[in-house]
Motif scaffolding. Structure first.
Motif, PDB file in Angstrom:
ATOM      1  N   GLU A 477       0.823  -1.208   0.000  1.00  0.00           N
ATOM      2  CA  GLU A 477       0.000   0.000   0.000  1.00  0.00           C
ATOM      3  C   GLU A 477       0.853   1.252   0.000  1.00  0.00           C
ATOM      4  O   GLU A 477       0.465   2.303  -0.494  1.00  0.00           O
ATOM      5  N   SER A 481       3.993   5.941  -2.059  1.00  0.00           N
ATOM      6  CA  SER A 481       4.589   7.003  -1.249  1.00  0.00           C
ATOM      7  C   SER A 481       6.069   6.745  -0.993  1.00  0.00           C
ATOM      8  O   SER A 481       6.867   7.673  -0.911  1.00  0.00           O
ATOM      9  N   LYS A 565       1.859   9.075   2.047  1.00  0.00           N
ATOM     10  CA  LYS A 565       0.539   8.461   1.826  1.00  0.00           C
ATOM     11  C   LYS A 565      -0.533   9.263   2.578  1.00  0.00           C
ATOM     12  O   LYS A 565      -1.600   9.539   2.051  1.00  0.00           O
ATOM     13  N   LEU A 566      -0.198   9.647   3.813  1.00  0.00           N
ATOM     14  CA  LEU A 566      -1.173  10.387   4.616  1.00  0.00           C
ATOM     15  C   LEU A 566      -1.542  11.698   3.923  1.00  0.00           C
ATOM     16  O   LEU A 566      -2.710  12.080   3.864  1.00  0.00           O
ATOM     17  N   ARG A 568      -1.422  12.340   0.737  1.00  0.00           N
ATOM     18  CA  ARG A 568      -2.236  12.041  -0.448  1.00  0.00           C
ATOM     19  C   ARG A 568      -3.666  11.704  -0.062  1.00  0.00           C
ATOM     20  O   ARG A 568      -4.608  11.988  -0.771  1.00  0.00           O
ATOM     21  N   ASP A 569      -3.804  11.084   1.124  1.00  0.00           N
ATOM     22  CA  ASP A 569      -5.152  10.732   1.578  1.00  0.00           C
ATOM     23  C   ASP A 569      -5.854  11.913   2.248  1.00  0.00           C
ATOM     24  O   ASP A 569      -6.972  11.783   2.754  1.00  0.00           O
ATOM     25  N   VAL A 571      -4.995  13.454   4.973  1.00  0.00           N
ATOM     26  CA  VAL A 571      -5.039  13.333   6.436  1.00  0.00           C
ATOM     27  C   VAL A 571      -4.035  14.291   7.041  1.00  0.00           C
ATOM     28  O   VAL A 571      -2.896  14.364   6.595  1.00  0.00           O
ATOM     29  N   ASN A 600      -2.226   2.978   9.234  1.00  0.00           N
ATOM     30  CA  ASN A 600      -2.938   2.629   7.991  1.00  0.00           C
ATOM     31  C   ASN A 600      -4.430   2.481   8.235  1.00  0.00           C
ATOM     32  O   ASN A 600      -5.252   2.977   7.474  1.00  0.00           O
ATOM     33  N   ALA A 603      -6.051   5.849   8.736  1.00  0.00           N
ATOM     34  CA  ALA A 603      -6.181   6.560   7.457  1.00  0.00           C
ATOM     35  C   ALA A 603      -7.300   5.941   6.622  1.00  0.00           C
ATOM     36  O   ALA A 603      -8.136   6.652   6.049  1.00  0.00           O
ATOM     37  N   ASP A 604      -7.353   4.576   6.606  1.00  0.00           N
ATOM     38  CA  ASP A 604      -8.417   3.888   5.857  1.00  0.00           C
ATOM     39  C   ASP A 604      -9.791   4.276   6.387  1.00  0.00           C
ATOM     40  O   ASP A 604     -10.730   4.528   5.635  1.00  0.00           O
ATOM     41  N   SER A 607     -11.047   7.574   5.183  1.00  0.00           N
ATOM     42  CA  SER A 607     -11.056   7.834   3.737  1.00  0.00           C
ATOM     43  C   SER A 607     -12.436   8.257   3.234  1.00  0.00           C
ATOM     44  O   SER A 607     -12.538   8.985   2.252  1.00  0.00           O
ATOM     45  N   ARG A 614      -9.970  15.251   8.266  1.00  0.00           N
ATOM     46  CA  ARG A 614      -9.449  13.912   8.567  1.00  0.00           C
ATOM     47  C   ARG A 614      -8.217  14.111   9.455  1.00  0.00           C
ATOM     48  O   ARG A 614      -7.129  14.406   8.963  1.00  0.00           O
TER      49      ARG A 614
END
Ligand code: ADP
Length: 722
Positions: A477, A481, A565-566, A568-569, A571, A600, A603-604, A607, A614
């Motif tokens: 996942e 990133s 990743k955070l 991009r999400d 958060v 993870n 963050a999920d 989403s 967030r």
């Protein structure tokens, strides 16, 4: 019919003492010829005083010639010389009245500032010869055998009085009877000389009296008792004997040739009896006697000689104490001991016992067979030769801890089999304490846990594989990133390298600038290498290692990998990492995997949230119980309370592409670090997932089992002593 319950040896001694006293009393009256009547009575009183430990004993005799009664008395040593017969008489008169005929048989009176229990025995058929009074400070006086002795003494006094009266104090008979219970012969009679017919009549009369005495004395003894002649012939037996055997005295005389004594016990009984008669020593045997119902019961037979005044044995007194119940109990005990032994021998464990100092004194056969030692070889500390050298110190200190605390405990160690192979055992020791709590024995059992150990190892292996799989999936996942993370320093390196080339190509070359760009190149290279290093650590499947970990630092590293990743999400991340956080001991990669999983998941969970920020917060801190805690707080949808329990179950997932193993793996990792993991709903939106594990000083974790393969076990003594 059972006549007599089992008597203790104490009881048997008491009876023997009583019988000895009785025969002495009877013997005394036969010495009448050697002194005056008053001397005889005085001796009798002296004898009673000593035998019964009396406070005083007193006799008042009616004198047929003079009107004044004759008083005789003896007092306990403490009163000797202070109180004479007259004083005793007047105390009795005051307390009981002046007419002895009306004195009660038993009474409690005051005597010299003490309370005494009195027994009054009237002498003569109608009490017309006088009275005998005995007093003791004991409230329960007289008990059964004391009463018996007093009765026999009173009877003997009466017999002596009757015999002594005709010629009163002036009587000077010859030594008619030297041996108290011996039967007079014509010889002894003729020695008396003069009035031969009269002498013979008196001898026969006294013989009759003595026969009555023997029978009555024997009958008065509650235990089955027989009197034998000096040669070993049955002479008299009491009622309990007759009732038990259901045979006549004549039949009993032939005990050695009939079925009275059990055939197996006959020879030992005859031998013991013969030896006693030969040596004149008391004897004891245990033998079975056949009762009137045809059933044999066990008896303890005690024979002791009765001696005349010149020391010759005149009779044997044989007491027969019923010990059937004791024998049965012994038999039952033997049977249960044998059963216990069988159980111990067949039990599928190695059973042992040890002395209070810890040295072993017993091993069951199974134990000896397993280690291939003889009982002597294993004794004391010999068995330790079979303990695996690596486990010996641990086992020894655990054993010392059990003994110091006097508590039961257990410890795992490997024990060598006779063929040289080792197997894991759980050594368990239990103390046996006396009333004051001192250990008098240790009992132990070693259980073979080899299979369990193997299963545990396999489980750990599977868990490790699963954890690795989960990690690889998580990293999948993060690939985008991470690629970005690595790309940044790489781009920096390329840019810096180009700049450097340009600076060196200038005329004159810009050496200082080139040096600076090379330095930046190095920095970026190191950064990329760091990232790759961390990724490799997470991807690799290595045996866990135990080391001190700064949880804040480990958290920062995980955040560094996840940051992109955070972002991009969408958060936003905040951290609140406690300062001066104690280190924890454990496996860094495993704990980072837990943190990564929590990040993870948070963050999920957020989403799908579009109506509020967030927000994710990672915090660390100390718990009350000296544990270090990490929490991941999100603003997601939270979870239903009903499923809270199941969140950590394997394969529980609410995600379309989820596997449901992240939290389950996290839980086993945390628990292996002796910690716990939990989820809670926030006051506001979202959930907080936390774990806590003990700080380094609290527990020492040894990672790497005996075979060096990832076991994780607490090694603190508190647990061992358990
Ligand atoms: P997976 O992520 O593959 O579903 P996990 O074991 O990590 O497996 O998580 C199990 C389940 O726990 C998730 O599917 C989700 O329903 C729930 N869960 C985990 N973290 C959170 C969270 N922060 N908020 C709400 N639910 C969560």
């Amino acid at each position: 019919m059972v006549i007599n319950r089992e008597h203790s040896t104490e009881e048997s001694r008491r009876l023997q003492q009583c019988f000895n006293d009785l025969s002495q009393i009877v013997a005394l009256s036969t010495a009448l010829g050697r002194g005056s009547l008053s001397q005889l009575v005085a001796d009798l009183l002296e004898m009673l005083l000593g035998m019964l430990h009396l406070e005083f004993v007193y006799v008042r005799l009616k004198d047929p010639v003079n009107a004044a009664p004759i008083e005789l008395g003896r007092t306990a040593k403490s009163l000797d010389g202070f109180i004479g017969p007259k004083e005793i008489g007047s105390v009795l008169n005051n307390a009981l009245g002046s007419n002895p005929q009306t004195w009660p048989a038993n009474e409690q009176i005051a005597f010299c500032d003490k309370s005494v229990s009195l027994v009054s025995l009237r002498l003569g058929p109608q009490g017309d010869m006088g009275i005998l009074v005995a007093a003791s400070t004991r409230a329960d006086f007289p008990e059964e055998t004391e009463r018996l002795r007093l009765d026999v003494a009173a009877n003997q006094a009466v017999i002596a009085l009757q015999q002594g009266r005709p010629s009163s104090e002036a009587r000077q008979p010859a030594n008619a009877v030297d041996e108290p219970l011996a039967q007079p012969t014509i010889d002894t009679v003729s020695r008396e000389g003069g009035g031969e017919l009269e002498q013979l009549r008196r001898a026969v009369e006294s013989l009759r009296l003595r026969e009555i005495d023997i029978q009555s004395v024997v009958d008065a003894i509650p235990a089955p008792t027989s009197i034998m002649t000096a040669e070993g012939e049955v002479e008299a037996v009491n009622r309990p004997v007759l009732e038990y055997f259901g045979r006549s005295v004549d039949e009993l005389r032939h005990w050695s040739t009939s079925d009275i004594v059990h055939p197996d016990d006959l020879q030992p009984t005859i031998s013991a009896w013969r030896l006693a008669v030969e040596t004149g020593e008391p004897y004891e045997v245990e033998s079975r006697h056949r009762g009137s119902d045809g059933v044999y019961r066990w008896f303890h037979v005690r024979g002791f000689p009765l001696r005349g005044s010149d020391g010759h044995i005149v009779r044997w007194c044989v007491l027969q104490i019923d010990i059937e119940d004791r024998k049965r109990a012994e038999q039952a005990l033997r049977t249960s001991e044998r059963n216990l032994y069988l159980i111990i021998s067949t039990i599928p464990g190695l059973v042992w016992s040890a002395r209070p100092d810890g040295s072993a004194d017993f091993f069951n056969q199974h134990y000896l067979d397993y280690v291939g030692f003889s009982s002597e070889q294993a004794q004391d500390w010999g068995w330790t030769a079979a303990v695996h050298p690596e486990d010996l110190d641990g086992l020894a200190s655990a054993w010392q801890a059990f003994m110091a605390t006097r508590q039961a405990g257990e410890k795992e160690a490997r024990l060598r089999r006779f063929d040289g192979s080792y197997r894991w055992f759980l050594f368990r020791a239990n103390p046996l304490r006396d009333d004051s709590g001192n250990v008098i024995k240790w009992f132990g059992i070693n259980t073979d846990i080899e299979d369990r150990k193997r299963a545990e190892e396999e489980l750990r292996d599977t868990q490790a594989k699963l954890a690795h799989m989960a990690r690889v999936m998580m990293m999948g996942e993060l690939t985008a990133s991470i690629a970005h993370e690595v790309n940044q320093p790489l781009a920096g390196i390329v840019t810096n390298a180009n700049t450097c080339l340009r600076m060196l190509a200038a005329d004159p070359p810009n050496v200082a600038g080139a040096r600076e760009t090379v330095r930046r190149t190095l920095r970026d290279g190191n950064r990329a290498s760091d990232i790759i290093g961390r990724l490799r650590a997470l991807f690799n499947r290595k045996a866990p290692v135990s080391q001190p970990i700064d949880l804040n630092e480990a958290t920062r590293e995980v955040i560094a990998l996840s940051l992109n990743k955070l972002h991009r999400d969408g958060v936003s991340l905040r951290t609140r990492l406690a300062e001066d956080l104690p280190r924890v001991t454990g496996d860094r990669v495993q704990l980072q995997q837990v943190i990564l999983n929590l990040l993870n998941n948070a963050a999920d969970a957020m989403s799908a949230i579009d109506d509020r920020p967030r927000e994710l917060m990672v915090s660390t801190g100390r718990d009350e119980d000296s544990c270090v805690r990490l929490s991941v707080h999100d603003s997601g949808p939270g979870f239903d309370l009903e499923v809270a329990e199941r969140l950590f179950d394997a394969f529980y997932t609410t995600k379309g592409d989820g596997m449901g193993i992240g939290l389950s793996v996290s839980r086993s990792i945390v628990e292996n670090h002796h910690g716990r993991i939990w989820a809670a709903l926030n006051d506001g939106p979202g959930a907080t997932f936390s774990f806590s594990i003990p700080g380094s000083s609290e527990v020492t974790i040894s990672i790497g089992g005996p075979e060096g393969k990832g076991t994780l076990a607490a090694n603190n003594i508190a647990r061992d002593v358990g």
